[in-house]
Every structure is written in structure tokens, then in C-alpha cells.
Design a protein around this motif. Structure first.
Motif, PDB file in Angstrom:
ATOM      1  N   GLU A 105      14.607   2.603  -5.026  1.00 10.85           N
ATOM      2  CA  GLU A 105      15.416   3.325  -4.044  1.00 10.85           C
ATOM      3  C   GLU A 105      15.322   2.649  -2.686  1.00 10.85           C
ATOM      4  O   GLU A 105      14.275   2.658  -2.047  1.00 10.85           O
ATOM      5  N   SER A 106      16.409   2.052  -2.244  1.00 12.46           N
ATOM      6  CA  SER A 106      16.435   1.339  -0.972  1.00 12.46           C
ATOM      7  C   SER A 106      16.236   2.301   0.196  1.00 12.46           C
ATOM      8  O   SER A 106      16.616   3.474   0.126  1.00 12.46           O
ATOM      9  N   ASP A 107      15.616   1.785   1.274  1.00 15.30           N
ATOM     10  CA  ASP A 107      15.327   2.564   2.479  1.00 15.30           C
ATOM     11  C   ASP A 107      14.421   3.758   2.170  1.00 15.30           C
ATOM     12  O   ASP A 107      14.629   4.867   2.659  1.00 15.30           O
ATOM     13  N   PHE A 108      13.408   3.512   1.361  1.00 13.10           N
ATOM     14  CA  PHE A 108      12.449   4.521   0.923  1.00 13.10           C
ATOM     15  C   PHE A 108      11.061   4.081   1.364  1.00 13.10           C
ATOM     16  O   PHE A 108      10.673   2.931   1.162  1.00 13.10           O
ATOM     17  N   LEU A 109      10.326   4.997   2.002  1.00  9.43           N
ATOM     18  CA  LEU A 109       8.995   4.683   2.515  1.00  9.43           C
ATOM     19  C   LEU A 109       7.926   4.796   1.432  1.00  9.43           C
ATOM     20  O   LEU A 109       8.002   5.675   0.570  1.00  9.43           O
ATOM     21  N   TYR A 110       6.966   3.911   1.510  1.00 10.80           N
ATOM     22  CA  TYR A 110       5.774   3.962   0.660  1.00 10.80           C
ATOM     23  C   TYR A 110       4.573   4.025   1.585  1.00 10.80           C
ATOM     24  O   TYR A 110       4.327   3.096   2.352  1.00 10.80           O
ATOM     25  N   LEU A 111       3.842   5.123   1.526  1.00 13.18           N
ATOM     26  CA  LEU A 111       2.611   5.287   2.283  1.00 13.18           C
ATOM     27  C   LEU A 111       1.474   5.074   1.292  1.00 13.18           C
ATOM     28  O   LEU A 111       1.365   5.804   0.300  1.00 13.18           O
ATOM     29  N   ILE A 112       0.670   4.048   1.538  1.00 14.18           N
ATOM     30  CA  ILE A 112      -0.362   3.659   0.578  1.00 14.18           C
ATOM     31  C   ILE A 112      -1.745   3.885   1.175  1.00 14.18           C
ATOM     32  O   ILE A 112      -2.059   3.381   2.253  1.00 14.18           O
ATOM     33  N   ALA A 113      -2.560   4.656   0.449  1.00 14.12           N
ATOM     34  CA  ALA A 113      -3.959   4.898   0.811  1.00 14.12           C
ATOM     35  C   ALA A 113      -4.814   4.029  -0.105  1.00 14.12           C
ATOM     36  O   ALA A 113      -4.728   4.147  -1.328  1.00 14.12           O
ATOM     37  N   ALA A 114      -5.620   3.162   0.477  1.00 15.34           N
ATOM     38  CA  ALA A 114      -6.446   2.268  -0.345  1.00 15.34           C
ATOM     39  C   ALA A 114      -7.900   2.429   0.033  1.00 15.34           C
ATOM     40  O   ALA A 114      -8.241   2.630   1.195  1.00 15.34           O
ATOM     41  N   GLY A 115      -8.751   2.333  -0.975  1.00 16.18           N
ATOM     42  CA  GLY A 115     -10.175   2.422  -0.724  1.00 16.18           C
ATOM     43  C   GLY A 115     -10.920   2.979  -1.909  1.00 16.18           C
ATOM     44  O   GLY A 115     -10.463   2.888  -3.047  1.00 16.18           O
ATOM     45  N   ALA A 116     -12.074   3.602  -1.615  1.00 19.68           N
ATOM     46  CA  ALA A 116     -12.927   4.147  -2.666  1.00 19.68           C
ATOM     47  C   ALA A 116     -13.622   5.401  -2.151  1.00 19.68           C
ATOM     48  O   ALA A 116     -13.856   5.548  -0.951  1.00 19.68           O
ATOM     49  N   ASP A 117     -13.961   6.277  -3.088  1.00 17.23           N
ATOM     50  CA  ASP A 117     -14.652   7.527  -2.786  1.00 17.23           C
ATOM     51  C   ASP A 117     -13.911   8.291  -1.691  1.00 17.23           C
ATOM     52  O   ASP A 117     -12.826   8.757  -1.919  1.00 17.23           O
ATOM     53  N   ASP A 118     -14.479   8.374  -0.482  1.00 20.38           N
ATOM     54  CA  ASP A 118     -13.800   9.084   0.600  1.00 20.38           C
ATOM     55  C   ASP A 118     -13.509   8.167   1.786  1.00 20.38           C
ATOM     56  O   ASP A 118     -13.295   8.625   2.893  1.00 20.38           O
ATOM     57  N   LEU A 119     -13.501   6.856   1.551  1.00 18.90           N
ATOM     58  CA  LEU A 119     -13.204   5.880   2.608  1.00 18.90           C
ATOM     59  C   LEU A 119     -11.903   5.156   2.281  1.00 18.90           C
ATOM     60  O   LEU A 119     -11.895   4.139   1.600  1.00 18.90           O
ATOM     61  N   PHE A 120     -10.811   5.711   2.767  1.00 18.62           N
ATOM     62  CA  PHE A 120      -9.491   5.158   2.503  1.00 18.62           C
ATOM     63  C   PHE A 120      -8.803   4.817   3.820  1.00 18.62           C
ATOM     64  O   PHE A 120      -9.052   5.447   4.839  1.00 18.62           O
ATOM     65  N   THR A 121      -7.932   3.819   3.777  1.00 19.26           N
ATOM     66  CA  THR A 121      -7.083   3.484   4.915  1.00 19.26           C
ATOM     67  C   THR A 121      -5.625   3.681   4.504  1.00 19.26           C
ATOM     68  O   THR A 121      -5.299   3.603   3.315  1.00 19.26           O
TER      69      THR A 121
END
Length: 142
Positions: A105-121
């Protein structure tokens, strides 16, 4: 093209990060309800959804019933589904090869949380037909 901004409250960012931590070591996922802003988008609500992928530790698939229900709810309003969020357990906050292969889907946002346990960015990207994924500035707000 002028840089576009995702306006995201601390509360909504926390909701995404908490979903990622709860789902770990599997991928969390959900939808972002929002509105268009002059300089990009304003997130209004986060809708966590079940990850119905066959292998939720490596992939995400948002429960289609959640998406259909939200589309019906937003019909006729200025609000819309502006994107999705998902997590990359033990990974990087950038679109993966799988994300690239499955985006449509063009013009669609992807918010990505990366990390482990409770430490994500968190990082945001915009999928476009022309350039695949473009980084989006996130404006953190109360």
C-alpha cells in the motif's frame, strides 16, 4: 521532496513499545489511526492486533478482522489508517527484506520497534511505490 513528519505522542509511542515488550520474542503488530497534517501525519490511536502469521517470531500479519472493523469505524470521518506498527525482536529498527517483499500500500507508514525484552527503539518509514521505504522524522509530543 520535503521531509515529512509523523507526530506521535509519548503515550502512543509507549503503547507501541509496551506491545513489543509483551510480545517478545514474537513480533507485535497493529494499526495506526490518524489524520493528515500539513507536514505529514498525526497519530491519534494505536490499535494493537493479534499477530496471525504462521511464524510470529519471524513475521507479522495483522489480524484482518481488526483492520476491517477499524475501516468500518473510520468510514466517513477525517480519520484513517495511516500505517501500521510491528516489532523486530532482536533486530534493527528498519524495514527488513520481508517487510519490503510484503509491502503493497503506497503512502503507508511503518513504525518499527526493534530490540529485546523491554529495551526497544522506534523508527518510522513511509512505503512508496517509487522509492520503497523512506525514513520519516518522528516528532515526539506529550
Amino acid at each position: 521532496m520535503t521531509a515529512r513528519v509523523l507526530h506521535l505522542s509519548d503515550e502512543l509511542a509507549a503503547a507501541v513499545l509496551q506491545a513489543a515488550a509483551r510480545a517478545y520474542p514474537n513480533e507485535a503488530c497493529g494499526l495506526i489511526e490518524g489524520i493528515d497534517a500539513k507536514d505529514g501525519w498525526r497519530a491519534l490511536l494505536i490499535h494493537e492486533a493479534a499477530n496471525v502469521a504462521a511464524d510470529p517470531a519471524r513475521h507479522f500479519l495483522i489480524d484482518p478482522e481488526v483492520q476491517f472493523a477499524l475501516l468500518r469505524k473510520l468510514r466517513g470521518s477525517e480519520k484513517r489508517i495511516i500505517g501500521c506498527f510491528h516489532s523486530h525482536p532482536n533486530g534493527r529498527a528498519e524495514p527488513s527484506a520481508t517487510d519490503r517483499a510484503n509491502a503493497y500500500e503506497s503512502d503507508f507508514l511503518y513504525l518499527i520497534a526493534a530490540g529485546a525484552d523491554d529495551l526497544f527503539t522506534l523508527k518510522a518509514f513511509l512505503f512508496t511505490d517509487e522509492a520503497a521505504f523512506l525514513p520519516v522524522t518522528v516528532s515526539w509530543q506529550d
